[in-house]
Design an enzyme around this catalytic site. Structure first.
Site, PDB file in Angstrom:
ATOM      1  N   CYS A  41       5.552 -21.179 -20.626  1.00  0.00           N
ATOM      2  CA  CYS A  41       6.861 -21.725 -20.254  1.00  0.00           C
ATOM      3  C   CYS A  41       6.754 -22.574 -18.982  1.00  0.00           C
ATOM      4  O   CYS A  41       6.441 -22.057 -17.905  1.00  0.00           O
ATOM      5  CB  CYS A  41       7.843 -20.574 -20.047  1.00  0.00           C
ATOM      6  SG  CYS A  41       9.446 -21.073 -19.400  1.00  0.00           S
ATOM      7  N   CYS A  44       9.171 -21.451 -16.249  1.00  0.00           N
ATOM      8  CA  CYS A  44       8.682 -20.228 -15.591  1.00  0.00           C
ATOM      9  C   CYS A  44       7.608 -20.576 -14.567  1.00  0.00           C
ATOM     10  O   CYS A  44       7.618 -20.066 -13.444  1.00  0.00           O
ATOM     11  CB  CYS A  44       8.110 -19.262 -16.624  1.00  0.00           C
ATOM     12  SG  CYS A  44       9.275 -18.711 -17.880  1.00  0.00           S
TER      13      CYS A  44
END
Length: 113
Positions: A41, A44
Site C-alpha cells: 500500500c 501506508c
C-alpha cells in the site's frame, strides 16, 4: 522493510486476534491507535514515517500495527476494507475509525492527540 524501520517503543506489531485482545485489555486508560496497513500500500508507506514521528512524540499512546496481508482473519472480523485505516480505542471501547488517503498525506496530515 519500510514497515519495520524507525518504530518507537510504543509501536507494537500484532500477529493474532488474541494478541490484539490482550493489548487492548492491558492498555488500561491509555489511548490506543490501531494502524491497519499492507506492505504493498503506497498510502501506508507514505504515512508510516509520520506515524513513527507521532508515536515518538506521544510515548503515552499505544500504537498497534496490524498487517492486513498477514492478519486477514482479524481484518475481516473488524470489517477492514480500505487501507490505511486507523481505529482509536480507550478503556471504554472503540471511539473512532478513519481512513487516510494518499492525498491527505500529501496535503500534510496532522493528528491531534
Amino acid at each position: 522493510k519500510w514497515w519495520d524501520k524507525d518504530g518507537a517503543p510504543n509501536m507494537v506489531e500484532i500477529h493474532s486476534m488474541q494478541e490484539f485482545i490482550d493489548a487492548l485489555s492491558t492498555a488500561g486508560d491509555r489511548l490506543v491507535i490501531v494502524d491497519f496497513y499492507a506492505r504493498h500500500c503506497n498510502g501506508c508507506r507514505t504515512l508510516y514515517p509520520k506515524l513513527c514521528k507521532i508515536a515518538k512524540e506521544h510515548p503515552e499512546v499505544l500504537f498497534l500495527k496490524i498487517n492486513y496481508d498477514d492478519n486477514t482473519e482479524i481484518c475481516k472480523a473488524l470489517n477492514v476494507k480500505v487501507l490505511p485505516l486507523f481505529f482509536v480505542y480507550r478503556a471504554q471501547g472503540h471511539l473512532e475509525s478513519f481512513s487516510c488517503t494518499i492525498s491527505k498525506v500529501r496535503a500534510g496530515l496532522k493528528i491531534s492527540l
